[in-house]
Design a protein around this motif. Structure first.
Motif, PDB file in Angstrom:
ATOM      1  N   TYR A 159       0.851  -1.195   0.000  1.00  0.00           N
ATOM      2  CA  TYR A 159       0.000   0.000   0.000  1.00  0.00           C
ATOM      3  C   TYR A 159       0.885   1.242   0.000  1.00  0.00           C
ATOM      4  CZ  TYR A 159       0.690   0.298   5.124  1.00  0.00           C
ATOM      5  OH  TYR A 159       1.228   0.398   6.390  1.00  0.00           O
ATOM      6  N   ALA A 160       0.544   2.169  -0.880  1.00  0.00           N
ATOM      7  CA  ALA A 160       1.277   3.428  -0.999  1.00  0.00           C
ATOM      8  C   ALA A 160       0.663   4.466  -0.068  1.00  0.00           C
ATOM      9  CB  ALA A 160       1.232   3.923  -2.438  1.00  0.00           C
ATOM     10  N   SER A 161       1.442   5.491   0.255  1.00  0.00           N
ATOM     11  CA  SER A 161       0.911   6.622   1.019  1.00  0.00           C
ATOM     12  C   SER A 161       1.601   7.895   0.563  1.00  0.00           C
ATOM     13  CB  SER A 161       1.122   6.417   2.521  1.00  0.00           C
ATOM     14  OG  SER A 161       2.505   6.483   2.838  1.00  0.00           O
ATOM     15  N   MET A 181       0.931  -6.510   5.263  1.00  0.00           N
ATOM     16  CA  MET A 181       1.050  -5.714   4.046  1.00  0.00           C
ATOM     17  C   MET A 181       2.304  -4.865   4.121  1.00  0.00           C
ATOM     18  SD  MET A 181      -2.869  -4.360   3.476  1.00  0.00           S
ATOM     19  CE  MET A 181      -4.239  -5.496   3.231  1.00  0.00           C
ATOM     20  N   LEU A 182       2.889  -4.568   2.987  1.00  0.00           N
ATOM     21  CA  LEU A 182       4.117  -3.778   2.923  1.00  0.00           C
ATOM     22  C   LEU A 182       3.793  -2.321   2.603  1.00  0.00           C
ATOM     23  CD1 LEU A 182       7.231  -3.700   2.933  1.00  0.00           C
ATOM     24  CD2 LEU A 182       7.139  -4.216   0.481  1.00  0.00           C
ATOM     25  N   HIS A 183       4.283  -1.418   3.431  1.00  0.00           N
ATOM     26  CA  HIS A 183       4.062   0.014   3.243  1.00  0.00           C
ATOM     27  C   HIS A 183       5.106   0.584   2.298  1.00  0.00           C
ATOM     28  CE1 HIS A 183       4.238   4.316   5.114  1.00  0.00           C
ATOM     29  NE2 HIS A 183       3.495   4.299   4.024  1.00  0.00           N
ATOM     30  N   VAL A 184       4.643   1.345   1.290  1.00  0.00           N
ATOM     31  CA  VAL A 184       5.540   2.005   0.340  1.00  0.00           C
ATOM     32  C   VAL A 184       5.266   3.503   0.416  1.00  0.00           C
ATOM     33  CG1 VAL A 184       6.344   2.126  -2.037  1.00  0.00           C
ATOM     34  CG2 VAL A 184       5.412  -0.029  -1.153  1.00  0.00           C
ATOM     35  N   PRO A 185       6.082   4.262   1.161  1.00  0.00           N
ATOM     36  CA  PRO A 185       5.827   5.701   1.328  1.00  0.00           C
ATOM     37  C   PRO A 185       6.323   6.527   0.156  1.00  0.00           C
ATOM     38  CG  PRO A 185       7.729   5.061   2.619  1.00  0.00           C
ATOM     39  CD  PRO A 185       7.214   3.798   1.984  1.00  0.00           C
TER      40      PRO A 185
END
Length: 325
Positions: A159-161, A181-185
């Protein structure tokens, strides 16, 4: 624990119909030079779109040019410090969100401003509802299907932010959905959206103002709204609670602030100008057309709201297991 990097905001912009000037009050303040609206996010963000409409409104009602100054960086902290250190003469205002005034104290190990002590509340402007979206190439067409994908292959769903709402909403979804889930900033929302559309990232929470055009074009599919109830702006999309995560309720708010110790007569004039504009049906509709729920209130209401939101976002961030950076 979910680690996080600094990032920022989202958006778009539209012109506004000519506003009717607010009647001047006896002894009312009038700016003698242009007014600057500092925005903590880049152009293309939802807050940028809101600020540009607001600049048109205030310019018409105050009778001076009102310009937008985008100061992205450090999750909005750069803009917040600049606004806080400005002269409290009403010609520099801060159009900001829960990122700087609710979330940052719990997301960042150090910030060089105090959301309460360093600012004068002027007026609430409204809310930016967020939607959970996926790109065309993602097979999931519901929140349940997305969570199933994540549970079946831990870490495969990303998930992007592009702002604090995206960070906290994504982490909360993973925690409540019992999925890894893997965070993609990202530094801002536009590049994050680009990678979701391209299939490099699975999903993201994006405000309607920034993502609506891509939803309408079929490049993004809405799985749910981040609010507890359905949004009137996207009535066909279920809330996260309806979609399978009862109790999920996260949204972004917008407000206008001045530096601390701004004179009461200046605050009163600015608040009257904003409230006077936002009660007009055609203005509400213009904001709604970009995915923004416009409403306002007195400065005292914004002050109480900010204090309560600091506690709410602290609790959300702690519950999601997000470490301070």
């Amino acid at each position: 624990m979910i680690r996080r990097r600094s990032l920022l905001g989202a958006a778009s912009l539209l012109a506004l119909p000519v506003a009717r000037p607010v009647a001047a009050q006896p002894g009312g303040w009038k700016p003698e030079r242009p007014v600057t609206l500092i925005v903590p996010f880049a152009g293309g963000s939802g807050t940028d779109a809101v600020a540009r409409i607001l600049a048109d409104l205030l310019g018409q009602q105050l009778g001076v040019p009102v310009v937008v100054d985008n100061r992205a960086g450090a999750n909005g902290a750069i803009a917040a410090v600049q606004a806080a250190r400005s002269a409290p003469d009403g010609t520099t205002l801060f159009v900001t969100t829960n990122t700087t005034h609710s979330a940052n104290p719990s997301l960042l190990k150090r910030i060089d401003y105090d959301p309460v002590a360093d600012f004068t509340p002027v007026a609430r402007v409204g809310n930016l509802p967020f939607m959970l979206v996926v790109g065309e190439g993602v097979k999931a067409r519901s929140l349940g299907e997305l969570l199933d994908m994540a549970r079946q292959k831990p870490g495969s769903v990303t998930y992007a932010s592009g702002n604090s709402t995206g960070i906290v909403a994504g982490a909360t979804m993973a925690r409540m959905g019992k999925a890894e889930m893997l965070h993609v900033p990202y530094r801002s929302t536009p590049p994050a959206m680009t990678d979701v559309i391209a299939g490099r990232v699975t999903c993201m929470f994006v405000d309607i103002a920034a993502g609506l055009a891509n939803v309408q074009a079929g490049k993004l599919h809405v799985l749910a709204m981040s609010t507890k109830e359905r949004s009137a702006l996207m009535p066909g999309a279920p809330s996260m609670a309806e979609a399978g995560l009862p109790g999920f309720d996260i949204t972004s708010w917008n407000g206008v602030f001045g530096p601390a110790k701004m004179p009461p007569e200046i605050v009163a004039t600015l608040n009257a100008a904003i409230q006077g504009a936002l009660v007009r049906p055609e203005v509400k509709q213009r904001f709604a057309s970009i995915g923004f729920e416009a409403f306002s209130g007195p400065p005292e209401a914004l002050d109480a709201f900010v204090r309560a939101e600091l506690v709410k976002w602290r609790d959300l961030i702690e519950a999601a297991g997000i470490e301070k950076e």
